[in-house]
Scaffold this active site. Structure first.
Site, short mmCIF file in Angstrom:
data_model
loop_
_atom_site.label_atom_id
_atom_site.label_comp_id
_atom_site.label_asym_id
_atom_site.label_seq_id
_atom_site.Cartn_x
_atom_site.Cartn_y
_atom_site.Cartn_z
N GLY A 1 10.14 81.54 66.21
CA GLY A 1 11.15 82.08 67.12
C GLY A 1 12.30 81.13 67.36
O GLY A 1 13.47 81.53 67.40
N LYS A 60 3.02 87.00 63.27
CA LYS A 60 3.90 86.74 62.13
C LYS A 60 3.37 85.63 61.22
O LYS A 60 3.60 85.66 60.00
CB LYS A 60 5.33 86.44 62.57
CG LYS A 60 5.55 85.11 63.23
CD LYS A 60 6.49 84.23 62.43
CE LYS A 60 6.78 82.94 63.15
NZ LYS A 60 5.67 82.01 63.34
#
Lengths: 314, 314
Positions: free
Chosen positions: B11, B217
């Site tokens: 992120g 992810k």
């Protein structure tokens, strides 16, 4: 070598007029549209799918406006909004195409490419932005945003307010065109150049950046079709054929039209701007750039003999 | 044959904490992150990039909420929101990667694939949805939506309200994995499996549909790395190494850790859930599935000798 076809899905293929755009409405429409490709698939064509994004990118822009008003989320520029719709629409097309193939027990893989398209900042279209996008504003709101962002606004003809207008420049280069060709030639159905592509340009000789613009989806699909040396280019729309003297007693449906005739009709203003005219121009470009023929047709008549209007060189 | 590496952007590589998420903030962060791949690129690695989408999909969900409140635009399910962020983030990564390569005068093409990932509806994760997504609601609002949609809600630990929770199931199959491998082996930098992939499942034996879920992810990138037989798997994060006894006087940075040791540390609770633990699990899976090594490292130390923590079989 198999024949290679590029098929451009129009707005109606995704969202019918009057629909609000729920996901199940879109999935049903897309499933139906994808079913229409079965004829080409069964004939062994290699296939690339282009698609529009008008209603969807409109919704994304309104969602961004709402997200800013209610939650203070920064709005994104048009290029990012187009990229978002390439993700969502590409996903829906890929999924429904898989479902169509499952149902018919056909084995073809499908792949969706996020596609940037280069435009030229010196394109005259940037001097005269005409494509309205996003929310309607009051005159005062529009003036305020225009001052802050250099955006241009135009009053809506139907009195719904003021709307941002962006340029609709010509596509110059389709990124990933070689990979798109290779994947399609390898038998995959490739979804690409959605919404006419994400508009980018060189701000410096070696620096790409997005730009506030919307590229005509038929023109972008036409250029892609030429660049990957497609044999045929299909433009799916919501009427069966191209007409001259449309909506008059002398209306004639065209079965086959040469580039020369099509240009003549265009110069006579036979085709409506924002509707059939850009499709005919996209068809002409494809054929002039070496494509065998472009067929403008209603989606569900794609497999029907002599359906649609063929644009050919001579 | 060149070495093949899968690199998962965290992120922070896209949006730093405290940033609001404007496009220029994200472009700058992504440019910086992409620059860190230059070392691998110059060494001739074939490269696939995976990436997170936490803040971006959060923004999309708030924009949808705002769009519905202000304009009555129908909200989309989570799978569509993930697809949107694959489009927008993939586009930004591809563009900034191109800019990095231009600056260094390196010729590599980049391609972004919208990636569906199959999950199993019988995954036990669906019995216990734990991943909070989207807006905060009052208890009453949450109960109302829960009744209408069967969505589950959980009260936020920090008292910000009630939030929808979705399952975080294991990835089962990465669509397009063969094309991703082929494109990467052909020298293209491939962006794929963004946000852990668009979660889909079979509602009927031959019918795919999206599902309300979020796939981790790192786990999705790990599975992709295994399935395309990558040699190395890099997980980029915001700390230099994996630590045991983290934030205590006995804190130790790990340079190299075997799968056996890593499992032992995991069972001791050495790594925080929702942070380092899933990364270590993703690393272990990659190595157990035949990968040479996984390196968990700070993005800007990727090219530095002995940077990060290597997870190896023995």
């Amino acid at each position: 070598m198999n024949k290679l076809a590029v098929v451009a899905f129009g707005g109606n293929a995704l969202l019918k007029s009057g629909q609000k755009g729920t996901v199940s409405e879109q999935e049903d429409n897309i499933y139906e549209t994808c079913s229409n490709l079965l004829d080409l698939i069964k004939k062994g064509y290699d296939i690339v799918i282009g698609h529009g994004n008008g209603p969807q990118v409109g919704n994304v822009l309104l969602q961004q406006e709402g997200g800013e008003k209610v939650f203070g989320i920064p709005k994104m520029p048009v290029d990012i909004a187009v990229a978002e719709t390439q993700g969502s629409i590409g996903y829906m097309i890929e999924q429904q195409m898989r479902n169509v193939l499952y149902k018919e027990d056909l084995e073809r893989d499908i792949i969706t490419i996020v596609t940037q398209v280069l435009v030229d900042k010196n394109d005259p279209a940037f001097n005269n932005p005409v494509k309205p996008i996003g929310p309607y504003y009051t005159k005062e709101e529009a003036e305020k945003i225009a001052k802050k962002t250099a955006a241009k606004f135009q009053e809506d003809a139907r009195g719904r307010g003021w709307r941002k207008v962006v340029a609709s420049p010509r596509p110059v280069r389709i990124n990933n065109r070689k990979s798109i060709e290779k994947l399609a030639r390898d038998g995959q159905i490739v979804v690409a150049v959605g919404g006419g592509g994400i508009p980018v340009h060189y701000v410096e000789p070696n620096k790409l950046q997005g730009i506030d613009a919307v590229i005509d989806k038929d023109l972008a699909s036409s250029m892609l079709a030429s660049q990957i040396r497609a044999d045929e280019f299909y433009i799916l729309t919501d009427i069966s054929k191209v007409f001259i003297n449309f909506n008059t007693p002398e209306q004639i449906a065209l079965d086959r039209v040469t580039v020369k005739q099509a240009k003549q009709y265009l110069s006579e203003g036979q085709f409506a701007e924002g509707s059939m005219a850009p499709k005919v121009r996209a068809a002409i470009e494809f054929v002039e750039n070496g494509g065998k023929r472009c067929i403008i047709t209603k989606a569900n008549e794609l497999g029907v003999a002599n359906a649609g209007t063929r644009i050919v060189l001579s």
